[in-house]
Scaffold this motif. Structure first.
Motif, PDB file in Angstrom:
ATOM      1  N   MET A   1       0.837  -1.194   0.000  1.00 31.23           N
ATOM      2  CA  MET A   1       0.000   0.000   0.000  1.00 31.23           C
ATOM      3  C   MET A   1       0.877   1.251   0.000  1.00 31.23           C
ATOM      4  SD  MET A   1      -2.750   1.245   2.886  1.00 31.23           S
ATOM      5  CE  MET A   1      -1.486   1.496   4.117  1.00 31.23           C
ATOM      6  N   ILE A   2       0.504   2.217  -0.824  1.00 26.51           N
ATOM      7  CA  ILE A   2       1.197   3.500  -0.874  1.00 26.51           C
ATOM      8  C   ILE A   2       0.249   4.564  -0.348  1.00 26.51           C
ATOM      9  CG2 ILE A   2       2.243   5.247  -2.372  1.00 26.51           C
ATOM     10  CD1 ILE A   2       2.935   2.921  -4.304  1.00 26.51           C
ATOM     11  N   ALA A   3       0.667   5.295   0.685  1.00 28.37           N
ATOM     12  CA  ALA A   3      -0.158   6.343   1.278  1.00 28.37           C
ATOM     13  C   ALA A   3       0.213   7.681   0.659  1.00 28.37           C
ATOM     14  CB  ALA A   3       0.049   6.391   2.789  1.00 28.37           C
ATOM     15  N   VAL A   4      -0.768   8.316   0.045  1.00 29.87           N
ATOM     16  CA  VAL A   4      -0.587   9.657  -0.518  1.00 29.87           C
ATOM     17  C   VAL A   4      -1.173  10.648   0.488  1.00 29.87           C
ATOM     18  CG1 VAL A   4      -1.082  11.192  -2.450  1.00 29.87           C
ATOM     19  CG2 VAL A   4      -0.774   8.732  -2.850  1.00 29.87           C
ATOM     20  N   ILE A   5      -0.312  11.490   1.052  1.00 30.66           N
ATOM     21  CA  ILE A   5      -0.731  12.418   2.099  1.00 30.66           C
ATOM     22  C   ILE A   5      -0.807  13.831   1.536  1.00 30.66           C
ATOM     23  CG2 ILE A   5      -0.167  13.422   4.345  1.00 30.66           C
ATOM     24  CD1 ILE A   5       1.278  10.848   5.054  1.00 30.66           C
ATOM     25  N   ASN A   6      -1.983  14.418   1.601  1.00 30.74           N
ATOM     26  CA  ASN A   6      -2.162  15.832   1.301  1.00 30.74           C
ATOM     27  C   ASN A   6      -1.908  16.603   2.589  1.00 30.74           C
ATOM     28  OD1 ASN A   6      -2.952  18.390   0.558  1.00 30.74           O
ATOM     29  ND2 ASN A   6      -5.124  17.895   0.369  1.00 30.74           N
ATOM     30  N   PRO A   7      -0.840  17.420   2.660  1.00 33.01           N
ATOM     31  CA  PRO A   7      -0.536  18.105   3.919  1.00 33.01           C
ATOM     32  C   PRO A   7      -1.534  19.190   4.309  1.00 33.01           C
ATOM     33  CG  PRO A   7       1.435  17.911   2.570  1.00 33.01           C
ATOM     34  CD  PRO A   7       0.262  17.555   1.694  1.00 33.01           C
ATOM     35  N   ASN A   8      -2.419  19.590   3.400  1.00 37.09           N
ATOM     36  CA  ASN A   8      -3.401  20.603   3.788  1.00 37.09           C
ATOM     37  C   ASN A   8      -4.744  19.947   4.115  1.00 37.09           C
ATOM     38  OD1 ASN A   8      -5.166  20.513   1.446  1.00 37.09           O
ATOM     39  ND2 ASN A   8      -3.655  21.713   0.311  1.00 37.09           N
ATOM     40  N   ALA A   9      -5.716  20.786   4.482  1.00 33.52           N
ATOM     41  CA  ALA A   9      -6.996  20.267   4.968  1.00 33.52           C
ATOM     42  C   ALA A   9      -8.058  20.157   3.889  1.00 33.52           C
ATOM     43  CB  ALA A   9      -7.510  21.172   6.091  1.00 33.52           C
ATOM     44  N   SER A  10      -7.724  20.515   2.655  1.00 33.43           N
ATOM     45  CA  SER A  10      -8.731  20.588   1.599  1.00 33.43           C
ATOM     46  C   SER A  10      -9.272  19.211   1.212  1.00 33.43           C
ATOM     47  CB  SER A  10      -8.138  21.271   0.362  1.00 33.43           C
ATOM     48  OG  SER A  10      -9.026  21.189  -0.726  1.00 33.43           O
ATOM     49  N   VAL A  11     -10.583  19.042   1.356  1.00 32.80           N
ATOM     50  CA  VAL A  11     -11.237  17.802   0.938  1.00 32.80           C
ATOM     51  C   VAL A  11     -11.231  17.693  -0.579  1.00 32.80           C
ATOM     52  CG1 VAL A  11     -13.425  16.536   0.912  1.00 32.80           C
ATOM     53  CG2 VAL A  11     -12.674  17.693   3.004  1.00 32.80           C
ATOM     54  N   SER A  12     -11.574  18.786  -1.252  1.00 37.62           N
ATOM     55  CA  SER A  12     -11.685  18.743  -2.715  1.00 37.62           C
ATOM     56  C   SER A  12     -10.336  18.464  -3.375  1.00 37.62           C
ATOM     57  CB  SER A  12     -12.264  20.051  -3.240  1.00 37.62           C
ATOM     58  OG  SER A  12     -11.462  21.156  -2.885  1.00 37.62           O
ATOM     59  N   MET A  13      -9.253  19.022  -2.832  1.00 39.66           N
ATOM     60  CA  MET A  13      -7.938  18.755  -3.415  1.00 39.66           C
ATOM     61  C   MET A  13      -7.531  17.303  -3.195  1.00 39.66           C
ATOM     62  SD  MET A  13      -4.313  20.804  -3.031  1.00 39.66           S
ATOM     63  CE  MET A  13      -5.058  22.283  -3.719  1.00 39.66           C
ATOM     64  N   THR A  14      -7.867  16.749  -2.039  1.00 38.47           N
ATOM     65  CA  THR A  14      -7.566  15.342  -1.773  1.00 38.47           C
ATOM     66  C   THR A  14      -8.347  14.450  -2.727  1.00 38.47           C
ATOM     67  OG1 THR A  14      -7.258  15.937   0.555  1.00 38.47           O
ATOM     68  CG2 THR A  14      -7.425  13.598   0.033  1.00 38.47           C
ATOM     69  N   GLU A  15      -9.581  14.799  -2.977  1.00 40.42           N
ATOM     70  CA  GLU A  15     -10.390  14.038  -3.937  1.00 40.42           C
ATOM     71  C   GLU A  15      -9.818  14.158  -5.351  1.00 40.42           C
ATOM     72  OE1 GLU A  15     -14.199  15.765  -3.281  1.00 40.42           O
ATOM     73  OE2 GLU A  15     -14.713  14.399  -1.631  1.00 40.42           O
ATOM     74  N   GLN A  16      -9.318  15.337  -5.693  1.00 38.85           N
ATOM     75  CA  GLN A  16      -8.683  15.518  -7.001  1.00 38.85           C
ATOM     76  C   GLN A  16      -7.446  14.630  -7.130  1.00 38.85           C
ATOM     77  OE1 GLN A  16      -7.487  19.606  -8.081  1.00 38.85           O
ATOM     78  NE2 GLN A  16      -5.639  18.710  -8.976  1.00 38.85           N
ATOM     79  N   LEU A  17      -6.627  14.583  -6.091  1.00 40.67           N
ATOM     80  CA  LEU A  17      -5.442  13.721  -6.101  1.00 40.67           C
ATOM     81  C   LEU A  17      -5.850  12.264  -6.331  1.00 40.67           C
ATOM     82  CD1 LEU A  17      -3.485  15.183  -3.038  1.00 40.67           C
ATOM     83  CD2 LEU A  17      -2.954  15.542  -5.453  1.00 40.67           C
ATOM     84  N   ALA A  18      -6.899  11.845  -5.659  1.00 39.91           N
ATOM     85  CA  ALA A  18      -7.350  10.457  -5.796  1.00 39.91           C
ATOM     86  C   ALA A  18      -7.808  10.168  -7.220  1.00 39.91           C
ATOM     87  CB  ALA A  18      -8.467  10.176  -4.791  1.00 39.91           C
ATOM     88  N   ARG A  19      -8.570  11.078  -7.813  1.00 39.68           N
ATOM     89  CA  ARG A  19      -9.041  10.871  -9.185  1.00 39.68           C
ATOM     90  C   ARG A  19      -7.865  10.733 -10.155  1.00 39.68           C
ATOM     91  NH1 ARG A  19     -12.681  14.968  -7.758  1.00 39.68           N
ATOM     92  NH2 ARG A  19     -11.461  16.511  -8.905  1.00 39.68           N
ATOM     93  N   GLU A  20      -6.903  11.623 -10.025  1.00 42.00           N
ATOM     94  CA  GLU A  20      -5.788  11.620 -10.963  1.00 42.00           C
ATOM     95  C   GLU A  20      -4.902  10.392 -10.786  1.00 42.00           C
ATOM     96  OE1 GLU A  20      -4.025  15.328 -10.014  1.00 42.00           O
ATOM     97  OE2 GLU A  20      -5.648  16.510 -10.909  1.00 42.00           O
ATOM     98  N   CYS A  21      -4.605  10.041  -9.557  1.00 48.28           N
ATOM     99  CA  CYS A  21      -3.684   8.920  -9.319  1.00 48.28           C
ATOM    100  C   CYS A  21      -4.347   7.576  -9.579  1.00 48.28           C
ATOM    101  CB  CYS A  21      -3.141   8.982  -7.897  1.00 48.28           C
ATOM    102  SG  CYS A  21      -2.058  10.393  -7.603  1.00 48.28           S
ATOM    103  N   ASN A  22      -5.635   7.461  -9.285  1.00 51.68           N
ATOM    104  CA  ASN A  22      -6.329   6.206  -9.548  1.00 51.68           C
ATOM    105  C   ASN A  22      -6.492   5.948 -11.039  1.00 51.68           C
ATOM    106  OD1 ASN A  22      -6.668   5.244  -6.910  1.00 51.68           O
ATOM    107  ND2 ASN A  22      -8.482   6.516  -6.582  1.00 51.68           N
ATOM    108  N   ALA A  23      -6.292   6.990 -11.847  1.00 44.33           N
ATOM    109  CA  ALA A  23      -6.358   6.819 -13.301  1.00 44.33           C
ATOM    110  C   ALA A  23      -5.035   6.338 -13.891  1.00 44.33           C
ATOM    111  CB  ALA A  23      -6.763   8.134 -13.972  1.00 44.33           C
ATOM    112  N   LEU A  24      -3.977   6.300 -13.074  1.00 43.57           N
ATOM    113  CA  LEU A  24      -2.687   5.812 -13.557  1.00 43.57           C
ATOM    114  C   LEU A  24      -2.776   4.318 -13.856  1.00 43.57           C
ATOM    115  CD1 LEU A  24      -0.316   7.620 -11.035  1.00 43.57           C
ATOM    116  CD2 LEU A  24      -0.449   8.075 -13.489  1.00 43.57           C
ATOM    117  N   THR A  25      -2.100   3.889 -14.888  1.00 44.07           N
ATOM    118  CA  THR A  25      -2.084   2.472 -15.241  1.00 44.07           C
ATOM    119  C   THR A  25      -0.718   1.872 -14.911  1.00 44.07           C
ATOM    120  OG1 THR A  25      -1.406   2.983 -17.516  1.00 44.07           O
ATOM    121  CG2 THR A  25      -3.772   2.800 -17.075  1.00 44.07           C
TER     122      THR A  25
END
Length: 241
Positions: A1-25
């Motif tokens: 498991m790889i943990a991607v940590i968003n150091p800020n509190a933004s929910v929307s930015m964390t969700e954006q990170l998840a969308r982009e990284c989960n699209a990686l093949t």
């Protein structure tokens, strides 16, 4: 498991990170995404960074004490907020998106430009640039003057960042563009098409490198720089007279 940590509190930015990284093949390890809910909503300047770094360390300690601690971590802020401290807390690789993007850009060209958000971030990134030994390969760090949270909220933000990037690249003979904020990662393909040069998003790069490092069995060295923190004895409670 790889943990991607968003150091800020933004929910929307964390969700954006998840969308982009989960699209990686091609990844071989599961990704989990975490935000530092008590940290500032965005990291812009030294005081935001200091506050967020505390919560990054707190999050890593929590994850390390879980029944299945991560095999690697990605710190998803271009300032690499709390990166060195996090590396002290685990044997797993800990990658900062700023460091990874700069090193990768140096493999693609001789002179890259970094486009960040506000001017107050430029000194922080310049210090990191020298710390990573990348100063001779960077044509400059430039501010788009678009705040972090406006990257999502302002419909004109893309064009403002693109215009600033084009001017910086042309004036400084930049051969590749490094996006100097995790929130800009949503534009990497669009901007690459508009600029016709390599455009680098540190989040995708760091996640991909972390996946490879886990596969290679690489760990953070504990010999000198990133030894585990010293255990401190608790101070005795003062007695009342």
């Amino acid at each position: 498991m790889i943990a991607v940590i968003n150091p800020n509190a933004s929910v929307s930015m964390t969700e954006q990170l998840a969308r982009e990284c989960n699209a990686l093949t091609g990844l071989h390890h599961k990704l989990t995404f975490h935000r530092c809910a008590e940290a500032p909503a965005s990291i812009e300047g030294y005081s935001d960074g200091v506050s967020a770094a505390y919560w990054v360390a707190h999050k890593v300690r929590q994850l390390e004490s879980s029944s299945t601690p991560p095999s690697a971590y990605v710190i998803a802020c271009f300032d690499d907020t709390g990166l060195d401290g996090a590396r002290e807390l685990t044997r797993a690789p800990v990658l900062g998106i700023g460091e990874m993007a700069m090193h990768t850009a140096s493999l693609l060209c001789q002179n890259f430009c970094v486009m960040t958000t506000l001017e107050r971030s430029v000194p922080i990134l310049t210090r990191n640039l020298h710390h990573y030994g990348m100063a001779s390969r960077c044509a400059g760090i430039f501010a788009s003057k678009v705040p972090v949270l406006a990257l999502e909220q302002d419909p004109d933000s893309y064009q403002r960042v693109l215009n600033a990037a084009r001017q910086a690249l042309e004036s400084n003979h930049g051969e590749a563009l490094v996006l100097g904020c995790a929130g800009m990662g949503q534009w990497v393909r669009r901007m690459e098409a508009d600029l016709s040069i390599p455009v680098l998003d540190g989040v995708r790069i760091a996640v991909t490198f972390a996946d490879a490092m886990v596969g290679l069995g690489l760990k953070t060295s504990k010999v000198l720089s990133y030894q585990f923190p010293e255990v401190k004895a608790a101070e005795p409670t003062p007695t009342r007279g």
